[in-house]
Design a protein around this motif. Structure first.
Motif: not given
Ligand SMILES: *Cc1c(COP(=O)(O)O)cnc(C)c1O
Length: 494
Positions: A335-356
């Motif tokens: 859970l700590v790892r996933a939390y870190t990932y979500i925070r590091a990527v941020g809201v805008e980064g989420m969409r970029e992940i999907a697009e790429n």
């Protein structure tokens, strides 16, 4: 002593390297009172027969083992449906902070407020990302998330007195865990056929829903890597019959920041943090398959979930909870790892992940469809499914192609799944791979296609220089050697 031939791997197990009296660690002085050994009946053997080895010997042993293995840190790992994305190392650093890695699950809530806040924020983030606000992080794997979600559905119908709802409708393209989880949850499985485009056959679904329908379980995107175009119609067909709709969201890579599964009409879902949210997986290591539900189903979630009152975080049991699905609070380190990932990527980064992720999969699809055939050749989501039937007609199977990829240092794609596609090779590049890596993969696949013409035995005998070649995989899964026993030693080392 037998001198190994040059280049040969030192396959001795740790116990074979043991020399009496050799020691690799110095224990710190005891800082707690000495305790007697437990009742000898609880001990498997006295003495414990632990290997006695020096520190360099241990390091060499495990480093050798790691080199006999394949990981995302070694090379390209396009294992479809598994989302083998790069695991950022910052995740590890955070998980090993003393306040994360050094706490005990029996500690009182007030001494672990930071950890509980992290769980609460991760619950909220996942609720926001999926549009399903009720989140429990306890399930330890995708399959356990499925089982948990189905038990929540059963509790919901039991509460309404609708006890005749005992059927799980599941498409023929589903991941194998779906029917298995449904059976474990005590549901009867009825298969829903796909149409020729790989979509759910909605007319067939209409004919199958009735007052016995508990859930319709749909993998999203589908296991063919496709977005289901009739999704809104499907969820309303099931709802009109009084059933719930379950999303297998193990791989949400293609949807992050683009679509919320709750908005599509799903009532329950699980997602795999060890796929979508970059925590490591494979080899049966710890995972996490949080279950996500609509507001209406929230009160049935397993215990515990974290609730916040002002600045105070508490582990609580939801009012009509189905109970515990495992010890403690799930795989906290994951859970700590996933939390870190979500925070590091941020809201805008989420969409970029999907697009790429989508662009990478389509790049491979369009480059290889001519030579290898594509199951359903339309724009795909995060993965594409090749169907090399022309190669099969020449005597080379999807298995042979996969084994040959290993010679080029590339992990094989997922094979022979989904079951409805002949010779399926399911390729999922993920967003973390560069164009260079994709180009190399495409070049290797083309080269393999030339080898099929010129020297097919190269493929039949592949892989050529790995520590092991073709294994009895079913046998290895059914009868694994999980710990060292002297009498099995020589077999296990083979
Ligand atoms: C991986 C996967 C699962 C199962 O997840 P585990 O963590 O391996 O139990 C379920 N459904 C889909 C679509 C998957 O890709």
């Amino acid at each position: 002593m037998n001198v190994p031939i040059p280049g040969e791997i030192d396959r001795r197990l740790l116990n074979d390297r043991s020399v009496s009296g050799r020691i690799g660690v110095r224990m710190p002085d005891l800082d707690v009172p000495e305790q007697p050994l437990p009742d000898s009946g609880l001990l498997r053997s006295v003495p414990a027969h632990l290997p006695e080895v020096s520190q360099p010997e241990v390091v060499r042993y495990f480093t050798t083992l790691s080199r006999m293995n394949f990981s995302i840190d070694t090379n390209f790992y396009p294992l479809g449906s598994c989302t083998m994305k790069y695991n950022p190392k910052i995740n590890e650093e955070m998980a090993f902070l003393p306040g994360m890695g050094g706490i005990h699950p029996h500690q009182p809530d007030e001494t672990v407020q930071g950890a509980l806040q992290l769980i609460w924020e991760l619950q909220s983030d996942l609720g926001e990302i999926t549009g399903l606000p009720g989140v429990c992080l306890a399930p330890l794997a995708g399959a356990q998330g499925e089982y948990t979600g189905l038990m929540v559905a059963r509790a919901y119908f039991a509460d309404r007195g609708e006890t005749a709802r005992t059927v799980a409708l599941i498409p023929d393209s589903a991941h194998g865990t779906n029917p298995a989880s449904a059976a474990m949850a005590g549901l009867d499985v009825i298969t829903v056929p796909s149409d020729s485009d790989g979509n759910v056959n909605v007319e067939a679904l209409r004919g199958l829903v009735d007052e016995r329908t508990c859930v319709f379980m749909l993998t999203i995107p589908s296991t063919l890597g496709l977005f289901e175009p009739n999704i809104l119609e499907i969820t309303s067909v099931v709802h009109e019959a009084g059933g719930l709709v379950y999303a297998d969201g193990a791989n949400l890579n293609a949807l992050l920041g683009i679509v919320k599964i709750g908005d599509l009409g799903f009532d329950i879902a699980h997602s795999n943090l060890h796929k979508t949210f970059s925590t490591p997986h494979g080899g049966g290591g710890p995972g996490a398959g949080p279950v996500l539900v609509s507001e209406e189903l929230r009160r049935f979630l397993p215990t515990p979930v974290v609730e916040r009152t002002g600045d105070d975080y508490r582990l609580v049991a939801p009012p009509d909870t189905i109970g515990r699905v495992n010890g403690f609070h799930g795989s906290f380190g994951v859970l700590v790892r996933a939390y870190t990932y979500i925070r590091a990527v941020g809201v805008e980064g989420m969409r970029e992940i999907a697009e790429n992720a989508i662009i990478n999969a389509n790049y491979i699809r369009s480059a290889l469809s001519g030579e290898f055939g594509i199951a359903v050749d339309r724009i795909c989501m995060h993965e594409c499914v090749l169907s090399p039937q022309a190669q099969k007609a020449k005597g080379v199977s999807a298995l042979d192609i996969s084994k040959r990829l290993i010679d080029y240092g590339i992990h094989p794609p997922t094979m022979y799944f989904p079951l409805i596609i002949p010779e399926a090779l399911m390729v999922e590049p993920t967003e973390t791979e560069s164009k260079d890596t994709l180009d190399r993969f495409i070049a290797v696949m083309r080269q393999i296609n030339r080898e099929i013409e010129e020297d097919p035995d190269l493929l039949h005998d592949a892989p050529h220089d790995t520590p092991n070649t073709r294994l009895d995989e079913a046998g290895a899964a059914r009868n694994p050697y999980l710990h060292w026993r002297p009498e099995q030693n020589s077999q296990a080392a083979d």
